[in-house]
Structures are given as C-alpha cells and as structure tokens.
Scaffold this active site. Structure first.
Site, PDB file in Angstrom:
ATOM      1  N   GLY A 226      -0.042 -15.399   4.790  1.00  0.00           N
ATOM      2  CA  GLY A 226      -1.351 -16.048   4.905  1.00  0.00           C
ATOM      3  C   GLY A 226      -2.430 -15.116   5.423  1.00  0.00           C
ATOM      4  O   GLY A 226      -3.420 -15.582   5.982  1.00  0.00           O
ATOM      5  N   ARG A 227      -2.199 -13.823   5.255  1.00  0.00           N
ATOM      6  CA  ARG A 227      -3.187 -12.813   5.697  1.00  0.00           C
ATOM      7  C   ARG A 227      -3.370 -12.772   7.214  1.00  0.00           C
ATOM      8  O   ARG A 227      -4.343 -12.232   7.719  1.00  0.00           O
ATOM      9  CB  ARG A 227      -4.565 -13.006   5.029  1.00  0.00           C
ATOM     10  CG  ARG A 227      -4.519 -12.933   3.500  1.00  0.00           C
ATOM     11  CD  ARG A 227      -4.175 -11.512   3.039  1.00  0.00           C
ATOM     12  NE  ARG A 227      -4.158 -11.373   1.588  1.00  0.00           N
ATOM     13  CZ  ARG A 227      -3.062 -11.451   0.818  1.00  0.00           C
ATOM     14  NH1 ARG A 227      -1.875 -11.686   1.365  1.00  0.00           N
ATOM     15  NH2 ARG A 227      -3.142 -11.269  -0.484  1.00  0.00           N
ATOM     16  N   LEU A 228      -2.404 -13.360   7.948  1.00  0.00           N
ATOM     17  CA  LEU A 228      -2.477 -13.302   9.425  1.00  0.00           C
ATOM     18  C   LEU A 228      -1.719 -12.064   9.905  1.00  0.00           C
ATOM     19  O   LEU A 228      -0.732 -12.155  10.636  1.00  0.00           O
ATOM     20  CB  LEU A 228      -1.868 -14.568  10.036  1.00  0.00           C
ATOM     21  CG  LEU A 228      -2.789 -15.784  10.092  1.00  0.00           C
ATOM     22  CD1 LEU A 228      -2.136 -16.915  10.871  1.00  0.00           C
ATOM     23  CD2 LEU A 228      -4.118 -15.410  10.768  1.00  0.00           C
TER      24      LEU A 228
END
Ligand code: FMN
Length: 212
Positions: free
Chosen positions: A190-192
């Site tokens: 999730g691009r975290l």
C-alpha cells in the site's frame, strides 16, 4: 510510450526500529550480505551522483570494491568527468537499488582519494585485460572511432604482454566515500514503505523515520 499500467506491490520484508542495527555500516553489511547471497550479477553496483563546477549533476554506475574503516571504496580514472566533478565538489550521493528485495540504500558523503599504495595493491589483483583497458583508456575523453580505441588497446598489449607486470596508470586509483548520512528504504504494501535515515551528529549516528 505509456507505462501507466506498470504497478508493483512490495511484500518482501519490513524495516522496523526494533530490528535496526545502531550503526548504519552494520545495517548496510547486513542488507548487502543478504543481497549478495542471491548471486545477482553486479550486486555491488552503485550509482554515484556528482555535480560539476556549474552545479550540473551527473550520475553513473561504479562497482563498490570494499567497505573498510567506515569508507566505501570504488576505483576509477582520476581524469574522468566524475573525478573532475569531485575536484570542484567532493560531496557525492551513492545509491544502491536491490530490486529483488525491494530495497534502496542512499548514502551522502564526502570523497577522498585513497593512497597510491592501496590503489596499486588492488590494481595488481585485476585481470590482465582490465589492467590493459585501464591503461589504454583516457576515460571520458572523446576518441575518433572504435578502431582507434582498439588500436590503443593493442599498443598497450604489445608493450605489456600477458604475464608481464602492467604498471598502474598514473591517473587511475580509488576514491573512498566517507558517509554523513544513510537512508534505508524497504518497500511495503500500500505504498507505506519503511524509510529509516541515519545522520551523523558529531561522532554519533542518530536515526529517524521518514514518511514514504
Ligand atoms: C555495471 C557497471 C559497472 C561499472 N563500474 C565502473 C567502475 O567501477 N569504475 C568506473 O570508473 N566506471 C565504471 N563503470 C562505467 C561508468 O558508469 C562510467 O561510464 C564511467 O566511469 C565514466 O563516467 P564519467 O564520464 O562520469 O566519469 C561501470 C558501468 C557499469 C554499467
């Protein structure tokens, strides 16, 4: 060329404070060793960014040959474009991209020349053709055509036949990057992504987390 549909997700690992080495060189060694075990060609490749006297940046791949005494060592020609940049501004950024493990390491630091003796010791271990190549090439200088380059190469091969000692060229040797900061990036879902920065404050390394 439309690349909009290329999208990856990242799940290989995490980088959490509780698992972090307190020293960035240890953290680098830990990650690099695990990458090197994958036996990927040129696993020691790093991009080195420099800026010239007008502030124009350039970037190129070189091979990391050692990390010793908290210095990252690479070898090159001291009259190359990168070496000229480093004369006017010795600050560099080095970048490693380890795609298979979804990792990136960024280093900022100051570059110094290593001693001639150390460069000679490494030059002597290089394969014959690499030694001849280094001697024959005035790196980053223009040349009329490929044939002219090959004829220079043959000239040096005739002068120093295989089995003889090829002297290290005067303009060739190592640079040592003395890091002032590291960033370790681990891709996450999730691009975290995890981003941990080590900064040198006095003689101590402190860490902080950046938003992805
Ligand atoms: C995989 C790879 C490894 C390289 N290793 C080196 C190296 O260790 N030293 C070097 O001077 N150039 C190396 N090069 C060539 C540089 O990328 C660059 O073309 C050259 O150093 C001239 O750069 P400059 O004109 O900016 O000085 C390598 C290139 C690649 C793609």
């Amino acid at each position: 060329m439309d690349l909009h549909n290329i999208r990856e997700s990242y799940k290989f690992d995490s980088l959490l404070e509780l698992n972090l080495e307190s020293n960035p060189f240890d953290q680098f060694q830990y990650w690099y060793t695990s990458y090197a075990e994958l036996r990927i060609k040129d696993s020691n490749a790093m991009a080195i960014a420099t800026v010239d006297s007008q502030g124009i940046p350039s970037n190129r791949i070189v091979l990391l040959k050692a990390v010793e005494n908290n210095e990252f060592i690479f070898f090159t020609n001291y009259r190359s474009a990168k070496a000229k940049d480093l004369l006017s501004n010795p600050m560099v950024s080095a970048l490693f991209f380890w795609r298979e493990q979804e990792r990136q390491v960024r280093i900022q630091g100051r570059v110094v020349r290593i001693t001639k003796e150390k460069s000679e010791a490494y030059f002597a271990t290089r394969p014959y053709l690499s030694q001849i190549g280094a001697a024959a090439s005035e790196q980053s200088q223009p040349i009329t055509n490929r044939a002219a380059l090959e004829s220079k190469f043959s000239e040096f091969q005739n002068k120093f036949p295989e089995g003889s000692t090829v002297p290290m060229p005067e303009d060739w040797g190592g640079f040592a990057i003395q890091p002032i900061s590291f960033e370790f990036w681990q891709g996450r879902e999730g691009r975290l992504h995890d981003r941990i920065v080590y900064t040198l404050e006095g003689h101590e390394w402190t860490t902080s987390r950046l938003q992805p």
